[in-house]
Design an enzyme around this catalytic site. Sequence first.
Site, PDB file in Angstrom:
ATOM      1  CG  ASP A 113      49.785  39.978  38.217  1.00 11.17           C
ATOM      2  OD1 ASP A 113      49.881  40.739  38.746  1.00 11.17           O
ATOM      3  OD2 ASP A 113      49.095  38.860  38.369  1.00 11.17           O
ATOM      4  CG  ASP A 144      50.845  44.896  39.567  1.00 12.67           C
ATOM      5  OD1 ASP A 144      50.650  45.926  39.437  1.00 12.67           O
ATOM      6  OD2 ASP A 144      51.012  44.200  40.419  1.00 12.67           O
ATOM      7  CG  ASP A 176      46.630  41.954  39.051  1.00 10.55           C
ATOM      8  OD1 ASP A 176      46.469  40.694  39.099  1.00 10.55           O
ATOM      9  OD2 ASP A 176      47.488  42.264  39.767  1.00 10.55           O
TER      10      ASP A 176
END
Length: 384
Positions: free
Chosen positions: A206, A308, A204
């Site tokens: 961040d 995120d 992902d």
Amino acid sequence: VSVEKPQDTWLVAAYACQRRSPLPNNNQLLTDALETLAEEAHFCGHEGRSLAFSRASSVLKALPRTVRRVQELDSLPCLGEHSKRVIQEVLEDGTSAEVETIRQSEKYQAMKLFTKIFGVGVKTAHQWYQEGRRTLDDLRGHPAQLSKEQQAGLIHYEDLNTPVKRADAEAIGQVVREAVNKCLPGASVTLTGGFRRGKPSGHDVDLLITHPVEGQEAGLLKKVIACLDQQGFLLYHSIHRNTFESLEDSDQEPSSHASSMDQYERCFSIFCLGDLPGDAQEGAGAEKPSRVRRTSGASRFWKAVRVDLVVTPYSQFPFALLGWTGSRIFERDLRRFAKREKKMLLNSHTLYHLEQKTWMSAASEKEIFQHLGLEYIPPEERNA
Ligand code: DGT
Ligand code: MG
């Protein structure tokens, strides 16, 4: 810090936050085996066991060269009997029967498949397994039983389990930076997580957002999300109050302080990242993402990426940066070290001295290491 001794054994510090763990891993075969055992224990709810295998793996990552004989490990911390047995097996046979049996087991494979769905934890995966479900199609047949998050996770399963490349992470960082600056000029966006540790790819992206004037960041996340959504960048998003504490093991978190310190907001999202053929012509923006709405499944120019977003007050930024850079084992050991060795509580907001009953402020990560009496370890050497 690991030092090679003449007699061919190593001195490795017991806490991951006291060691340098650069990205190149000289013992991948061994750490993969131990991490499978850690994962299997995690799938069975045996967290202590899981952590023990993770710690053993982490110690091997700090070694400056490949282990050849199990005797070389005698001086190393965190290696239990079980880990050593598995290491010996892999050293002798190139593989461990126990690990291979796990990898081939129906349960492990189903748990692995399910926990790789965005929004699915071990508990849910285990429940599905108990109900006899084994494949993604078994889940797709009952969409009503899935949360919105899990539905999005299933739709984008393949994309979300394809590693995100650094160039894509940086492109997304830039898109978010532009949105953030539109909403609040002067705010900054920092790429954290594995990419900050120098990893070339990750699961992902961040991103940590803050503003140098404390308080200005309040309400920012909602505005940024609305802005990104309006531009068509978001396939999914949900804003949460920080849920950090639930992630930690119980012996470490300052639950009594948690709520008052629990100030920052977080957004779990899925971005639509794409290169429209037309976009590539926009000068230097070859890596600049643009969104393309899903049309047909055939040839498409976009992919789904997990992002995120975390907004933090400026005074907490160094703690958030340290907390979100990882690795997970490095973070755990920082907190464990703080509590056990220094009688301090560390989280992604603050550092609290339990005996002096004082909060310790810090203007940089370096200052936090100083407060803890630790040698500074740069992000690229936190790959524990
Ligand atoms: P990746 O994405 O697979 O390349 O690996 P990482 O290291 O980026 O791992 P990730 O994205 O799960 O999390 C980044 C770091 O942030 C991780 O090392 C620990 C920390 N972290 C993860 N979840 C939370 C959370 O809920 N709260 C806080 N404060 N930190 C978290
Ligand atoms: Mg990450």
